[in-house]
Scaffold this motif. Structure first.
Motif, PDB file in Angstrom:
ATOM      1  N   THR A  69      -0.369   0.042  -5.802  1.00 31.48           N
ATOM      2  CA  THR A  69      -1.532   0.173  -4.912  1.00 31.48           C
ATOM      3  C   THR A  69      -1.582   1.500  -4.133  1.00 31.48           C
ATOM      4  O   THR A  69      -1.241   1.539  -2.945  1.00 31.48           O
ATOM      5  CB  THR A  69      -1.555  -1.033  -3.932  1.00 31.48           C
ATOM      6  N   PRO A  70      -1.969   2.583  -4.814  1.00 26.44           N
ATOM      7  CA  PRO A  70      -2.297   3.777  -4.029  1.00 26.44           C
ATOM      8  C   PRO A  70      -3.575   3.463  -3.242  1.00 26.44           C
ATOM      9  O   PRO A  70      -4.547   3.011  -3.853  1.00 26.44           O
ATOM     10  CB  PRO A  70      -2.561   4.845  -5.101  1.00 26.44           C
ATOM     11  N   ARG A  71      -3.576   3.681  -1.922  1.00 16.79           N
ATOM     12  CA  ARG A  71      -4.726   3.190  -1.129  1.00 16.79           C
ATOM     13  C   ARG A  71      -6.045   3.749  -1.653  1.00 16.79           C
ATOM     14  O   ARG A  71      -6.947   3.020  -1.993  1.00 16.79           O
ATOM     15  CB  ARG A  71      -4.544   3.584   0.342  1.00 16.79           C
ATOM     16  N   PHE A  72      -6.167   5.064  -1.685  1.00 21.36           N
ATOM     17  CA  PHE A  72      -7.236   5.787  -2.379  1.00 21.36           C
ATOM     18  C   PHE A  72      -6.806   7.238  -2.439  1.00 21.36           C
ATOM     19  O   PHE A  72      -5.794   7.608  -1.832  1.00 21.36           O
ATOM     20  CB  PHE A  72      -8.632   5.574  -1.775  1.00 21.36           C
ATOM     21  N   ILE A 122       0.836  -1.217   0.000  1.00 22.57           N
ATOM     22  CA  ILE A 122       0.000   0.000   0.000  1.00 22.57           C
ATOM     23  C   ILE A 122       0.867   1.261   0.000  1.00 22.57           C
ATOM     24  O   ILE A 122       1.897   1.314   0.673  1.00 22.57           O
ATOM     25  CB  ILE A 122      -0.946   0.003   1.223  1.00 22.57           C
ATOM     26  N   CYS A 123       0.422   2.256  -0.762  1.00 21.63           N
ATOM     27  CA  CYS A 123       1.096   3.557  -0.771  1.00 21.63           C
ATOM     28  C   CYS A 123       0.180   4.595  -0.144  1.00 21.63           C
ATOM     29  O   CYS A 123      -0.976   4.727  -0.564  1.00 21.63           O
ATOM     30  CB  CYS A 123       1.406   3.982  -2.200  1.00 21.63           C
ATOM     31  N   MET A 124       0.690   5.309   0.843  1.00 23.24           N
ATOM     32  CA  MET A 124      -0.075   6.426   1.421  1.00 23.24           C
ATOM     33  C   MET A 124       0.862   7.413   2.105  1.00 23.24           C
ATOM     34  O   MET A 124       1.582   7.058   3.025  1.00 23.24           O
ATOM     35  CB  MET A 124      -1.181   5.913   2.374  1.00 23.24           C
ATOM     36  N   ASP A 125       0.858   8.641   1.616  1.00 21.16           N
ATOM     37  CA  ASP A 125       1.723   9.676   2.206  1.00 21.16           C
ATOM     38  C   ASP A 125       0.880  10.766   2.881  1.00 21.16           C
ATOM     39  O   ASP A 125       1.376  11.846   3.181  1.00 21.16           O
ATOM     40  CB  ASP A 125       2.653  10.281   1.148  1.00 21.16           C
ATOM     41  N   HIS A 126      -0.399  10.464   3.085  1.00 21.66           N
ATOM     42  CA  HIS A 126      -1.287  11.456   3.700  1.00 21.66           C
ATOM     43  C   HIS A 126      -2.276  10.715   4.592  1.00 21.66           C
ATOM     44  O   HIS A 126      -2.947   9.790   4.138  1.00 21.66           O
ATOM     45  CB  HIS A 126      -2.027  12.209   2.578  1.00 21.66           C
ATOM     46  N   TYR A 151      -7.576   9.782 -10.875  1.00 24.02           N
ATOM     47  CA  TYR A 151      -6.771   8.620 -11.268  1.00 24.02           C
ATOM     48  C   TYR A 151      -6.399   8.691 -12.750  1.00 24.02           C
ATOM     49  O   TYR A 151      -5.266   8.423 -13.138  1.00 24.02           O
ATOM     50  CB  TYR A 151      -7.550   7.331 -10.999  1.00 24.02           C
ATOM     51  N   ASN A 152      -7.362   9.076 -13.558  1.00 24.48           N
ATOM     52  CA  ASN A 152      -7.139   9.050 -15.000  1.00 24.48           C
ATOM     53  C   ASN A 152      -5.998   9.971 -15.413  1.00 24.48           C
ATOM     54  O   ASN A 152      -5.101   9.570 -16.154  1.00 24.48           O
ATOM     55  CB  ASN A 152      -8.445   9.439 -15.706  1.00 24.48           C
ATOM     56  N   SER A 183      -0.830  12.059  -2.092  1.00 23.66           N
ATOM     57  CA  SER A 183      -0.650  13.382  -2.685  1.00 23.66           C
ATOM     58  C   SER A 183      -0.694  13.235  -4.203  1.00 23.66           C
ATOM     59  O   SER A 183      -0.522  12.138  -4.742  1.00 23.66           O
ATOM     60  CB  SER A 183       0.699  13.957  -2.266  1.00 23.66           C
ATOM     61  N   GLU A 184      -0.880  14.367  -4.866  1.00 23.34           N
ATOM     62  CA  GLU A 184      -0.917  14.340  -6.331  1.00 23.34           C
ATOM     63  C   GLU A 184       0.418  13.843  -6.881  1.00 23.34           C
ATOM     64  O   GLU A 184       0.464  13.048  -7.830  1.00 23.34           O
ATOM     65  CB  GLU A 184      -1.221  15.748  -6.847  1.00 23.34           C
ATOM     66  N   ARG A 185       1.496  14.269  -6.244  1.00 20.66           N
ATOM     67  CA  ARG A 185       2.819  13.826  -6.725  1.00 20.66           C
ATOM     68  C   ARG A 185       2.973  12.307  -6.606  1.00 20.66           C
ATOM     69  O   ARG A 185       3.475  11.640  -7.511  1.00 20.66           O
ATOM     70  CB  ARG A 185       3.925  14.540  -5.936  1.00 20.66           C
TER      71      ARG A 185
END
Ligand code: GUN
Ligand code: ZN
Length: 480
Positions: free
Chosen positions: A206-209, A164-168, A260-261, A214-216
């Motif tokens: 896998t960006p969590r949601f 999972i990726c999450m920076d926020h 996402y798009n 972040s946008e970056r």
């Protein structure tokens, strides 16, 4: 038997592009050393096949009276660490549930031993319940996510594994990464799995949601997926509070799908969970990109998120598979997802038809008021039966979603999903007469009805064996 590894004879039920439920009685199917289906034909061709492939009667495994093979089921969305608390904590809506229940438990997967125990339990449990392919979310921890990949490979499950990726994360500050960490660790995760060269276990970006990225980060993950031709998974439009927050965080985007798009995260290898509130315009973007929706009806009901109108998604020619979404969903079994997907479509049907008639109609009907042509006034507005309504999913439609539909959603339908020659043999041997079975087959009923009974009433007790790419993975080898 040179080229042929195994030969099975009996009833096979699967979905094809044309037919949601094709029953093939008295058929014979052979698999090769590579686990692929070499032939699948009516058993009257047995002697020709035996000659061609070099097997004899003693090599054939014949199925029992009511037994049948169906394709292995495909869970297009499941959170492996959340198996820890499955069946608990269902009182809160999504965003509170994440902060209060989910993030603190996922955070404990920094401990590798904890991860090893829990991941082995979830892989065993899913396999025993007939999940031959699982698309897993792990946690933010790279090494623990690698343990999940090792475990799926060890047990022989086909799997996509997402670190999972999450920076926020405003709601549980402890559980997040920095942007650079998330990008670096995802690259490391992908590299490690590439080097392991597992045949059927692959990484998935896998960006969590959108709320937790972040946008970056989204942008870098989109680039990484593109450069390495990787699968992608995330969540989208699950509940209104989430959508509101996404639009607040990403004001320059037209809608959730655009987030996402525009960051290259919607491709023909993308599967997005839920999508209950996707507009028709957003569904058109899904179709253009070839992206899929994972329908997780148990979770949608349990977290009071909403109902997905699957038929509308399919009418937009968007690919759909089923997901358990453990532990937003409280069942590990895709049989439950099959049942809940049918029930959700019936609930939507009832809600809509209720809008077509009102209490005046009902009162009028009760008073016996007649129309001039002798019909009870009001009766003409009372809903038609669900079978006549194409918006209601049949058990056959749901069976297809759990098998072939899932393989299409994950873009692995050239490899698995049904019993077409050339695909790998991912299959469940179903025994309706198993000891302690929760249903009976009383008399000689059509095979379709036996399948229907199993889908509605069966469980792991009826799953006598599970095969992935021709290898029998359940019952587990005694060494496990
Ligand atoms: N959205 C972001 N994370 C999650 C999760 O873990 N489960 C569900 N159901 N939705 C999510
Ligand atoms: Zn989920």
């Amino acid at each position: 038997m040179d080229a042929v590894q195994q030969v099975f004879k009996g009833t096979f039920i699967h979905s094809t592009a044309r037919c949601a439920c094709e029953v093939k009685e008295n058929h014979i199917l052979g698999t090769g050393k590579d686990g692929k289906i070499l032939f699948f034909e009516d058993a009257h061709t047995q002697s020709r096949l035996a000659q061609k492939w070099g097997f004899d009667e003693s090599n054939i495994q014949a199925l029992g009276k009511n037994e049948f093979f169906m394709p292995g089921m495909i869970d297009t969305h499941i959170h492996a660490p959340q198996y820890t608390f499955i069946g608990t904590g269902m009182e809160r809506p999504l965003l509170e549930w994440l902060a209060h229940t989910t993030f603190p438990i996922e955070d404990t997967f920094s401990d590798i031993e904890n991860a090893r125990n829990k991941y082995s339990a979830v892989v065993r449990r899913t396999l025993r319940n007939g999940t031959t392919t699982a698309c897993y979310f792990a946690t933010i921890h790279t090494d623990a996510s690698i343990v999940l990949a090792d475990t799926a490979n060890q047990y022989g499950q086909r799997a996509f594994i997402g670190k999972i990726c999450m920076d926020h994360n405003d709601t549980y500050q402890k559980y997040k990464e920095t942007t650079e960490e998330s990008i670096r660790e995802t690259k490391r995760f992908v590299e490690v799995l590439k080097k392991k060269k597992y045949d059927r276990v692959k990484p998935i970006i896998t960006p969590r949601f959108a709320i937790s990225c972040s946008e970056r980060l989204l942008n870098e993950l989109g680039k990484l997926a593109d450069e390495n031709d990787l699968h992608i998974q995330s969540h989208i439009s699950e509940c209104p509070a989430e959508i509101k927050e996404v639009l607040r965080l990403f004001p320059s985007y037209k809608n959730y799908t655009e987030v996402y798009n525009r960051n290259k995260l919607l491709t023909n290898k993308t599967v997005m969970a839920h999508g209950c509130y996707l507009t028709n315009e957003e569904l058109d973007i899904f179709r253009e990109r070839g992206a899929a929706v994972s329908h997780c009806p148990n979770s949608n009901i349990s977290l009071c998120s909403g109902h997905l109108d699957v038929r509308n998604v399919l009418n937009h020619r968007v690919k759909v598979g089923l997901g358990t979404d453990v532990a937003g969903g409280y069942s590990i079994s895709l049989l439950d997802a099959i049942r809940k997907s049918i029930e959700t479509s019936k609930i939507l049907f009832m809600e809509r038809s209720k809008n077509d008639w009102d209490t005046n109609d009902l009162e009028s009907l009760q008073k016996g008021n007649m129309t001039p042509n002798g019909i009870n006034r009001g009766a003409e507005n009372i809903p038609i039966t669900p079978e006549k309504n194409p918006n209601v999913l049949s058990y056959k439609d749901a069976f297809r979603l759990a098998t072939l539909g899932g393989s299409e959603a994950l873009s692995i339908d050239h490899m698995t999903g049904n019993f077409e020659v050339g695909k790998e043999f991912d299959a469940l041997l179903i025994n309706p007469d198993a000891k302690d079975s929760h249903f009976e087959v009383f008399s000689h009923i059509p095979k379709e009805e036996i399948l229907q009974k199993f889908l509605y009433l069966g469980d792991d007790r009826n799953i006598k064996a599970v095969y992935v790419a021709g290898r029998r993975v359940v019952p587990f080898p005694s060494s496990f």
